[in-house]
Design a protein around this motif. Structure first.
Motif, PDB file in Angstrom:
ATOM      1  N   VAL A 160      -4.563   5.377  -3.558  1.00 12.44           N
ATOM      2  CA  VAL A 160      -3.646   4.463  -3.304  1.00 12.44           C
ATOM      3  C   VAL A 160      -3.061   3.781  -4.207  1.00 12.44           C
ATOM      4  CG1 VAL A 160      -3.057   2.665  -1.517  1.00 12.44           C
ATOM      5  CG2 VAL A 160      -4.687   4.483  -0.695  1.00 12.44           C
ATOM      6  N   ASP A 161      -1.466   3.716  -4.389  1.00  8.17           N
ATOM      7  CA  ASP A 161      -1.183   2.830  -5.391  1.00  8.17           C
ATOM      8  C   ASP A 161      -0.507   1.434  -4.695  1.00  8.17           C
ATOM      9  OD1 ASP A 161      -1.338   4.781  -7.238  1.00  8.17           O
ATOM     10  OD2 ASP A 161       1.013   5.119  -7.439  1.00  8.17           O
ATOM     11  N   MET A 162      -1.273   0.225  -5.432  1.00  4.58           N
ATOM     12  CA  MET A 162      -1.029  -1.184  -4.666  1.00  4.58           C
ATOM     13  C   MET A 162      -0.240  -1.953  -5.713  1.00  4.58           C
ATOM     14  SD  MET A 162      -4.818  -1.758  -2.941  1.00  4.58           S
ATOM     15  CE  MET A 162      -5.680  -0.586  -1.946  1.00  4.58           C
ATOM     16  N   PRO A 163       1.215  -1.925  -5.493  1.00  2.76           N
ATOM     17  CA  PRO A 163       1.850  -3.034  -6.074  1.00  2.76           C
ATOM     18  C   PRO A 163       1.452  -4.394  -5.785  1.00  2.76           C
ATOM     19  CG  PRO A 163       3.205  -1.155  -5.378  1.00  2.76           C
ATOM     20  CD  PRO A 163       2.066  -0.927  -4.733  1.00  2.76           C
ATOM     21  N   PHE A 200     -10.120   5.556  -3.601  1.00  4.41           N
ATOM     22  CA  PHE A 200     -11.166   5.312  -2.614  1.00  4.41           C
ATOM     23  C   PHE A 200     -12.551   6.328  -2.735  1.00  4.41           C
ATOM     24  CE2 PHE A 200      -7.835   3.028  -0.949  1.00  4.41           C
ATOM     25  CZ  PHE A 200      -8.489   1.887   0.004  1.00  4.41           C
ATOM     26  N   ARG A 201     -13.717   5.771  -3.224  1.00  2.00           N
ATOM     27  CA  ARG A 201     -14.618   6.728  -3.397  1.00  2.00           C
ATOM     28  C   ARG A 201     -15.300   7.365  -2.135  1.00  2.00           C
ATOM     29  NH1 ARG A 201     -17.711   2.962  -7.855  1.00  2.00           N
ATOM     30  NH2 ARG A 201     -18.939   2.817  -6.086  1.00  2.00           N
ATOM     31  N   GLY A 202     -16.185   8.151  -2.104  1.00  2.00           N
ATOM     32  CA  GLY A 202     -17.033   8.811  -1.309  1.00  2.00           C
ATOM     33  C   GLY A 202     -17.831   7.722  -0.492  1.00  2.00           C
ATOM     34  N   ASP A 203     -18.289   6.839  -1.287  1.00  2.00           N
ATOM     35  CA  ASP A 203     -19.319   5.807  -0.612  1.00  2.00           C
ATOM     36  C   ASP A 203     -18.358   4.680  -0.239  1.00  2.00           C
ATOM     37  OD1 ASP A 203     -18.001   4.243  -2.856  1.00  2.00           O
ATOM     38  OD2 ASP A 203     -20.146   4.064  -3.958  1.00  2.00           O
ATOM     39  N   GLY A 204     -16.941   4.883  -0.064  1.00  2.00           N
ATOM     40  CA  GLY A 204     -16.390   3.515   0.739  1.00  2.00           C
ATOM     41  C   GLY A 204     -15.880   2.611  -0.219  1.00  2.00           C
ATOM     42  N   ASN A 205     -16.598   2.521  -1.488  1.00  2.00           N
ATOM     43  CA  ASN A 205     -16.235   1.580  -2.523  1.00  2.00           C
ATOM     44  C   ASN A 205     -14.591   2.083  -3.513  1.00  2.00           C
ATOM     45  OD1 ASN A 205     -17.914  -0.505  -1.908  1.00  2.00           O
ATOM     46  ND2 ASN A 205     -19.315   0.606  -3.050  1.00  2.00           N
ATOM     47  N   MET A 206     -14.155   1.403  -4.032  1.00  2.00           N
ATOM     48  CA  MET A 206     -12.878   1.591  -4.769  1.00  2.00           C
ATOM     49  C   MET A 206     -13.081   1.335  -6.277  1.00  2.00           C
ATOM     50  SD  MET A 206     -10.830  -0.588  -2.124  1.00  2.00           S
ATOM     51  CE  MET A 206     -12.257  -1.357  -1.440  1.00  2.00           C
ATOM     52  N   ASP A 207     -12.570   2.597  -6.979  1.00  2.00           N
ATOM     53  CA  ASP A 207     -12.546   2.531  -8.304  1.00  2.00           C
ATOM     54  C   ASP A 207     -11.065   2.033  -8.563  1.00  2.00           C
ATOM     55  OD1 ASP A 207     -14.908   3.410  -9.211  1.00  2.00           O
ATOM     56  OD2 ASP A 207     -14.132   5.643  -9.314  1.00  2.00           O
ATOM     57  N   LEU A 208     -10.772   1.046  -9.589  1.00  2.00           N
ATOM     58  CA  LEU A 208      -9.648   0.013  -9.931  1.00  2.00           C
ATOM     59  C   LEU A 208      -9.077   0.486 -11.459  1.00  2.00           C
ATOM     60  CD1 LEU A 208     -10.744  -3.199  -8.434  1.00  2.00           C
ATOM     61  CD2 LEU A 208      -9.633  -1.478  -7.171  1.00  2.00           C
ATOM     62  N   SER A 209      -7.922   0.602 -11.340  1.00  2.00           N
ATOM     63  CA  SER A 209      -7.232   0.804 -12.800  1.00  2.00           C
ATOM     64  C   SER A 209      -5.927  -0.008 -12.626  1.00  2.00           C
ATOM     65  CB  SER A 209      -7.004   2.107 -13.109  1.00  2.00           C
ATOM     66  OG  SER A 209      -6.094   2.223 -14.274  1.00  2.00           O
ATOM     67  N   ILE A 210      -5.850  -1.227 -13.525  1.00  2.00           N
ATOM     68  CA  ILE A 210      -4.797  -2.217 -12.914  1.00  2.00           C
ATOM     69  C   ILE A 210      -4.152  -2.357 -14.308  1.00  2.00           C
ATOM     70  CG2 ILE A 210      -4.236  -4.645 -12.443  1.00  2.00           C
ATOM     71  CD1 ILE A 210      -7.644  -4.354 -11.404  1.00  2.00           C
ATOM     72  N   ARG A 211      -2.549  -2.753 -14.074  1.00  2.00           N
ATOM     73  CA  ARG A 211      -1.797  -3.009 -14.978  1.00  2.00           C
ATOM     74  C   ARG A 211      -1.048  -4.340 -14.451  1.00  2.00           C
ATOM     75  NH1 ARG A 211      -4.408  -0.171 -17.326  1.00  2.00           N
ATOM     76  NH2 ARG A 211      -3.984   1.687 -18.978  1.00  2.00           N
ATOM     77  N   GLY A 212      -0.736  -5.328 -15.434  1.00  2.00           N
ATOM     78  CA  GLY A 212      -0.270  -6.523 -14.635  1.00  2.00           C
ATOM     79  C   GLY A 212       0.117  -7.614 -15.725  1.00  2.00           C
ATOM     80  N   PHE A 238       0.883  -1.049  -0.019  1.00  2.00           N
ATOM     81  CA  PHE A 238      -0.010   0.199   0.131  1.00  2.00           C
ATOM     82  C   PHE A 238       0.996   1.243   0.111  1.00  2.00           C
ATOM     83  CE2 PHE A 238      -2.121  -3.599   2.082  1.00  2.00           C
ATOM     84  CZ  PHE A 238      -3.426  -3.468   1.491  1.00  2.00           C
ATOM     85  N   GLU A 239       0.827   1.944  -1.110  1.00  2.00           N
ATOM     86  CA  GLU A 239       1.557   3.238  -1.243  1.00  2.00           C
ATOM     87  C   GLU A 239       0.672   4.344  -1.253  1.00  2.00           C
ATOM     88  OE1 GLU A 239       4.268   2.583  -4.627  1.00  2.00           O
ATOM     89  OE2 GLU A 239       5.265   1.060  -3.434  1.00  2.00           O
ATOM     90  N   ARG A 240       0.400   5.222  -0.359  1.00  2.00           N
ATOM     91  CA  ARG A 240      -0.637   6.196  -0.378  1.00  2.00           C
ATOM     92  C   ARG A 240      -0.089   7.565  -1.026  1.00  2.00           C
ATOM     93  NH1 ARG A 240      -4.350   8.234   4.172  1.00  2.00           N
ATOM     94  NH2 ARG A 240      -4.686  10.357   3.518  1.00  2.00           N
TER      95      ARG A 240
END
Length: 135
Positions: free
Chosen positions: A28-31, A55-67, A16-18
């Motif tokens: 938060v970037d999450m390697p 982290f959205r206002g409703d507590g859920n998270m938008d994700l954008s991933i490269r793997g 977790f990299e805030r």
């Protein structure tokens, strides 16, 4: 009618990299790094990448991933987007849409496939099942 075909299972450990507060929410970037298993290859292949999480206002998270799954000439790169539904303070259920790119002849069918991943994150541990959408 479309159906889902299981492609692989991924387990990974997150870091977790805030980044901080942005106009869209807390970033938060999450390697991540882990392994993938599948009937399309023998044994486990390494998985690594980064999930750019807001982290959205409703507590859920938008994700954008490269793997990446695998190494060298056999690597499968993927990009994904999705949402992770917060269950509680340390648990979430990601739902992702994936696009693949590979030069691996045995997995070339992925270049024209769409994937859907469903899973669970608890603390720093992530478990995902990736499905391919079939017509």
């Amino acid at each position: 009618m479309a159906s889902l075909e299981e492609f692989c299972s991924i387990t990974a450990t997150l870091q977790f990299e805030r980044v901080g507060k942005t106009p869209g929410g807390l970033r938060v970037d999450m390697p991540f790094a882990g392994t993938a298993t599948s009937p399309h290859w023998e044994g486990e292949l390494p998985v690594k990448g980064i999930d750019y999480v807001t982290f959205r206002g409703d507590g859920n998270m938008d994700l954008s991933i490269r793997g990446r799954i695998g190494e060298g000439k056999g690597v499968v790169s993927y990009r994904a987007m999705g949402v992770s539904i917060a269950v509680d303070q340390t648990t979430a259920e990601p739902q992702e849409l994936l696009l693949f790119e590979t030069a691996n002849d045995d997995l070339a069918f992925l270049n024209s496939s769409i994937g859907v991943a469903l899973g669970r994150g608890e603390g720093d541990q992530l478990a995902l099942t990736v499905y391919l959408v079939r017509r």
